[in-house]
Design an enzyme around this catalytic site. Structure first.
Site, PDB file in Angstrom:
ATOM      1  N   LYS A  19       0.816  -1.212   0.000  1.00 61.97           N
ATOM      2  CA  LYS A  19       0.000   0.000   0.000  1.00 61.97           C
ATOM      3  C   LYS A  19       0.852   1.265   0.000  1.00 61.97           C
ATOM      4  O   LYS A  19       2.044   1.253   0.315  1.00 61.97           O
ATOM      5  CB  LYS A  19      -0.987  -0.033   1.166  1.00 61.97           C
ATOM      6  CG  LYS A  19      -2.073  -1.080   0.924  1.00 61.97           C
ATOM      7  CD  LYS A  19      -3.214  -1.015   1.893  1.00 61.97           C
ATOM      8  CE  LYS A  19      -4.316  -2.004   1.454  1.00 61.97           C
ATOM      9  NZ  LYS A  19      -5.432  -2.038   2.410  1.00 61.97           N
ATOM     10  N   ARG A  64      -3.162 -10.353   4.728  1.00 59.93           N
ATOM     11  CA  ARG A  64      -3.520 -10.475   3.305  1.00 59.93           C
ATOM     12  C   ARG A  64      -2.384  -9.887   2.474  1.00 59.93           C
ATOM     13  O   ARG A  64      -2.111  -8.684   2.574  1.00 59.93           O
ATOM     14  CB  ARG A  64      -4.838  -9.740   3.052  1.00 59.93           C
ATOM     15  CG  ARG A  64      -5.365  -9.803   1.628  1.00 59.93           C
ATOM     16  CD  ARG A  64      -6.672  -9.009   1.526  1.00 59.93           C
ATOM     17  NE  ARG A  64      -7.252  -9.053   0.190  1.00 59.93           N
ATOM     18  CZ  ARG A  64      -6.919  -8.232  -0.805  1.00 59.93           C
ATOM     19  NH1 ARG A  64      -6.004  -7.284  -0.594  1.00 59.93           N
ATOM     20  NH2 ARG A  64      -7.490  -8.346  -1.995  1.00 59.93           N
TER      21      ARG A  64
END
Length: 276
Positions: free
Chosen positions: A204, A245
């Site tokens: 991210k 994840r």
């Protein structure tokens, strides 16, 4: 949880696995690398993303879910739509991962309750196209915990059993970089809600900004953020996260196994310490 994006526009690997055969092969490779669950998603949720029509999301997701589930692999469907969740469960998905926590589609919570599958409810403050405008907090951790508590109550009220409910603090979703770091530092407050916690930090942008090129100021490209993702996964595991994840399963699996072994030794050492 290994990520299998079947989207053309995901920020990290959009288009790489759009072909169902390649997506299935990629998913099976992630299982070989140590993934316990494969998360198949047909809608990009990167900031600014435009939602595909439901028919397109179904076209992307169902063949991959069906083929992976047929091999006996545990498959999660990453969707905010009850119709997609229902069709994916029919095709063999055994978990529904809803980044909206049931807010995007009022039919989602009753559908999951009826289906009997585990359900991930993420902290969410709106669709990708405008979510960053909602990244306004006084105390981000306290507010995320309060809002997740409300989603948990809604899920339980809809009939989802508590032992099938998982919470996700939603790193990057209506969060600025500092918000993500604060959530990671105080992840124990999310864990203290009493439900398993899923953490999704994979590649991210807050990691890219931390690792920006000092000479240009440009963020580290998404595919080069896997080592940083593994570090976040270790921090999450050490604070009691149930699952992480990720794209890079092999290195993350190794890192989390090291963390687990260290945790056992640390706990044993604490028990051997004499009481003062």
């Amino acid at each position: 949880m290994g990520i299998v994006n079947v989207t053309p526009d995901s920020f990290s690997d959009g288009g790489r696995w759009s072909d169902p055969r390649r997506a299935v092969a990629h998913g099976l490779a992630l299982i070989d690398e140590g993934a316990d669950i494969l998360d198949v998603g047909g809608e990009s949720t990167r900031p600014g993303a435009v939602r595909p029509p439901v028919e397109e999301e179904l076209r992307r997701v169902l063949p991959v879910v069906r083929e992976l589930a047929a091999t006996g692999v545990p498959v999660s469907v990453d969707t905010m739509r009850a119709e997609v969740a229902a069709r994916a469960v029919e095709a063999g998905a055994t978990l529904v991962n809803d980044v909206s926590g049931g807010l995007a589609d009022p039919a989602m919570l009753p559908l999951v309750a009826q289906a009997g599958t585990p359900y991930v409810a993420m902290h969410w403050r709106g669709h990708s196209a405008g979510m960053q405008a909602n990244a306004v907090y006084g105390d981000v951790v306290a507010e995320v915990v309060d809002e997740l508590r409300l989603r948990a109550e809604a899920a339980l009220h809809a009939g989802i059993p508590p032992d099938r409910l998982i919470l996700d603090p939603g790193l990057g979703f209506a969060k600025r970089a500092d918000h993500n770091w604060q959530l990671l530092a105080r992840l124990g407050e999310v864990v203290a809600l009493g439900q398993p916690v899923l953490v999704g930090a994979a590649r991210k942008s807050f990691l890219g900004h931390l690792l920006a090129d000092p000479s240009t100021g440009l963020p580290r490209p998404a595919p080069l953020r896997d080592a940083a993702t593994s570090a976040v996964s270790v921090l999450a595991a050490a604070q009691g996260a149930w699952c992480v994840r990720v794209h890079d399963v092999a290195s993350t699996s190794d890192a989390v196994r090291v963390t687990a072994r260290w945790g056992l030794e640390a706990a044993a050492a604490a028990m051997r310490m004499p009481l003062l």
